[in-house]
Design a protein around this motif. Sequence first.
Motif, PDB file in Angstrom:
ATOM      1  N   ILE A  48      49.023 -70.348 113.545  1.00  0.00           N
ATOM      2  CA  ILE A  48      49.350 -68.920 113.520  1.00  0.00           C
ATOM      3  C   ILE A  48      48.324 -68.061 114.265  1.00  0.00           C
ATOM      4  CG2 ILE A  48      48.297 -68.270 111.287  1.00  0.00           C
ATOM      5  CD1 ILE A  48      51.821 -67.304 111.786  1.00  0.00           C
ATOM      6  N   ARG A  49      47.048 -68.442 114.155  1.00  0.00           N
ATOM      7  CA  ARG A  49      46.007 -67.737 114.916  1.00  0.00           C
ATOM      8  C   ARG A  49      45.069 -68.751 115.545  1.00  0.00           C
ATOM      9  NH1 ARG A  49      47.353 -64.517 110.741  1.00  0.00           N
ATOM     10  NH2 ARG A  49      46.367 -65.981 109.331  1.00  0.00           N
ATOM     11  N   TYR A 159      54.536 -61.434 118.599  1.00  0.00           N
ATOM     12  CA  TYR A 159      53.205 -62.029 118.464  1.00  0.00           C
ATOM     13  C   TYR A 159      53.248 -63.432 117.878  1.00  0.00           C
ATOM     14  CZ  TYR A 159      54.370 -60.295 113.848  1.00  0.00           C
ATOM     15  OH  TYR A 159      55.039 -60.035 112.691  1.00  0.00           O
ATOM     16  N   CYS A 160      54.415 -63.870 117.381  1.00  0.00           N
ATOM     17  CA  CYS A 160      54.443 -64.991 116.424  1.00  0.00           C
ATOM     18  C   CYS A 160      54.876 -66.322 117.031  1.00  0.00           C
ATOM     19  CB  CYS A 160      55.356 -64.628 115.263  1.00  0.00           C
ATOM     20  SG  CYS A 160      55.263 -65.825 113.926  1.00  0.00           S
ATOM     21  N   PRO A 260      55.529 -57.959 104.376  1.00  0.00           N
ATOM     22  CA  PRO A 260      54.643 -57.649 105.500  1.00  0.00           C
ATOM     23  C   PRO A 260      55.130 -56.480 106.347  1.00  0.00           C
ATOM     24  CG  PRO A 260      55.011 -60.010 105.348  1.00  0.00           C
ATOM     25  CD  PRO A 260      55.984 -59.360 104.402  1.00  0.00           C
ATOM     26  N   GLN A 262      53.045 -55.180 108.954  1.00  0.00           N
ATOM     27  CA  GLN A 262      52.403 -55.505 110.243  1.00  0.00           C
ATOM     28  C   GLN A 262      51.791 -54.296 110.944  1.00  0.00           C
ATOM     29  OE1 GLN A 262      52.079 -58.533 110.164  1.00  0.00           O
ATOM     30  NE2 GLN A 262      53.927 -59.612 109.634  1.00  0.00           N
ATOM     31  N   ASP A 300      51.140 -57.723 104.817  1.00  0.00           N
ATOM     32  CA  ASP A 300      50.295 -58.229 105.909  1.00  0.00           C
ATOM     33  C   ASP A 300      50.247 -57.193 107.019  1.00  0.00           C
ATOM     34  OD1 ASP A 300      50.214 -60.696 104.630  1.00  0.00           O
ATOM     35  OD2 ASP A 300      51.669 -61.654 105.957  1.00  0.00           O
ATOM     36  N   PHE A 301      49.095 -57.109 107.677  1.00  0.00           N
ATOM     37  CA  PHE A 301      48.955 -56.208 108.831  1.00  0.00           C
ATOM     38  C   PHE A 301      48.249 -56.918 109.967  1.00  0.00           C
ATOM     39  CE2 PHE A 301      49.530 -53.429 105.260  1.00  0.00           C
ATOM     40  CZ  PHE A 301      50.399 -52.479 105.764  1.00  0.00           C
ATOM     41  N   ILE A 302      48.662 -56.568 111.181  1.00  0.00           N
ATOM     42  CA  ILE A 302      47.974 -57.065 112.371  1.00  0.00           C
ATOM     43  C   ILE A 302      47.356 -55.863 113.077  1.00  0.00           C
ATOM     44  CG2 ILE A 302      48.256 -58.155 114.633  1.00  0.00           C
ATOM     45  CD1 ILE A 302      50.617 -59.717 113.485  1.00  0.00           C
ATOM     46  N   PHE A 331      44.878 -58.931 109.649  1.00  0.00           N
ATOM     47  CA  PHE A 331      44.507 -59.917 110.661  1.00  0.00           C
ATOM     48  C   PHE A 331      44.253 -59.242 111.991  1.00  0.00           C
ATOM     49  CE2 PHE A 331      47.655 -61.923 107.803  1.00  0.00           C
ATOM     50  CZ  PHE A 331      46.851 -62.904 107.240  1.00  0.00           C
ATOM     51  N   MET A 332      43.293 -59.797 112.728  1.00  0.00           N
ATOM     52  CA  MET A 332      43.117 -59.349 114.113  1.00  0.00           C
ATOM     53  C   MET A 332      44.155 -60.075 114.948  1.00  0.00           C
ATOM     54  SD  MET A 332      39.041 -59.289 114.646  1.00  0.00           S
ATOM     55  CE  MET A 332      38.687 -60.807 113.829  1.00  0.00           C
ATOM     56  N   TYR A 333      44.824 -59.349 115.819  1.00  0.00           N
ATOM     57  CA  TYR A 333      45.835 -59.974 116.663  1.00  0.00           C
ATOM     58  C   TYR A 333      45.222 -61.127 117.466  1.00  0.00           C
ATOM     59  CZ  TYR A 333      48.722 -60.901 120.675  1.00  0.00           C
ATOM     60  OH  TYR A 333      49.440 -61.557 121.642  1.00  0.00           O
ATOM     61  N   SER A 334      45.915 -62.255 117.467  1.00  0.00           N
ATOM     62  CA  SER A 334      45.444 -63.441 118.181  1.00  0.00           C
ATOM     63  C   SER A 334      46.549 -63.889 119.145  1.00  0.00           C
ATOM     64  CB  SER A 334      45.150 -64.535 117.135  1.00  0.00           C
ATOM     65  OG  SER A 334      44.891 -65.764 117.734  1.00  0.00           O
ATOM     66  N   ARG A 336      49.055 -65.898 121.175  1.00  0.00           N
ATOM     67  CA  ARG A 336      49.550 -67.266 121.054  1.00  0.00           C
ATOM     68  C   ARG A 336      50.336 -67.620 122.305  1.00  0.00           C
ATOM     69  NH1 ARG A 336      47.530 -70.295 118.060  1.00  0.00           N
ATOM     70  NH2 ARG A 336      45.991 -69.385 119.433  1.00  0.00           N
TER      71      ARG A 336
END
Length: 374
Positions: A48-49, A159-160, A260, A262, A300-302, A331-334, A336
């Motif tokens: 996921i990250r 993002y996912c 979530p 986001q 959940d938040f990004i 979460f910090m956006y990562s 993918r």
Amino acid sequence: MKYFIVTYGCQMNVHESEKIAGILENMGYSEAEKREQADIIVFNTCAIREGAEDRVFGNVGNLKKMKKRNKDLIIAVCGCMTQKEQTAQKLLSTFPFVDIVIGTFNLPQLGAYIEAVKKGRQLDVWQEGDIDETLPYKRTSGENAWVNIMQGCNNFCTYCIVPYVRGREKSRSMENILNEIKQIIGEKKYKKITLLGQNVNSYGNDLTDGSNFAGLLREICKLEGDFKVSFMTSHPKDLTDEVIEVVASEDKIEKYIHLPAQSGNDRVLKLMNRKYTREKYLSIIEKIRAKIPDCRITSDFIVGFPTETEEEFEDTYSLVKQVRFDSIFAFMYSPREGTVASKMEDQIPDEIKHSRVNKLLALEKKIQKEDGKR
Ligand code: 5AD
Ligand code: SF4
């Protein structure tokens, strides 16, 4: 013969590791207390990250010495990370001592792969297959029994990685789910049943018999026994009034919804392809609180999604402030690889992501202190 499983990521993976344990125990393995005592070590990975993947690379790399000491040690890597063909290849080329690399769809064949490896083959398998309903689970979560009701996701939030590594939504039949739950109740060891799916509110959309999530919940609540049901995860665009009504009216359902958000900004939500607005999200929260006053709500938040401005982040901040969730994950956006957002221009620098995530977590801490919640 002993096994050791290392699990990364979400509850779905925790539950999948129970399946891996079931497969291995069926083959005559028993659980090792420490990885040093194991004849087979399985890494059930998360994609996921980036951080989750880095940890796997580090921890698999650490096994090189163990493998040198014990040539017969079998090392298998499975889960979301290995479903990505490139990552699977990278694992195999970086760590030639890894014996088995399998994707998410091929877990049912784990037993056969182990047998093949004992005959001296390194295996990499990640093509799409079917869900196997017949595999045993070794439940490991105390009084809680996880029950998978569906797999995959059709939403493609930009993002996912999940839709790419878990495929399209596939719901299990209501009959199979109810039978599994009856068996769990019959064992009298479990007080709680947690239904799992990437997006439980879409349950049944891919079935032709008209089953839906609210209906499934109602059927489960008709079963006799002393148990509570909860579920995760819900997508705000799919959480129906009917489901809220069922949660409100059924004593057996825990008053808890993980929803979530986001982001709290409409432009970012649109770029994320979440298909709801801030206003719509807030109206769902209002509805839940009106119908189920004692409902715990988490989210959940990004932060730092590509192009997110400081003002747009402030909208997320103000949403958290306004809703006062029982708890949040931030979460910090990562980025993918392969997802739409990873190709967007104006990726946000790490320092800004750090500062935004810290701000949000500080707010969360303050709210928890004031509201006296965990
Ligand atoms: N970067 C950061 N967080 C992510 N999540 C999903 N994908 C990413 C990503 N690329 C978060 C979402 C989701 C939770 C399980 O993980 O908030 O709800
Ligand atoms: Fe990922 Fe969105 Fe599907 Fe959740 S709903 S698994 S965030 S694509």
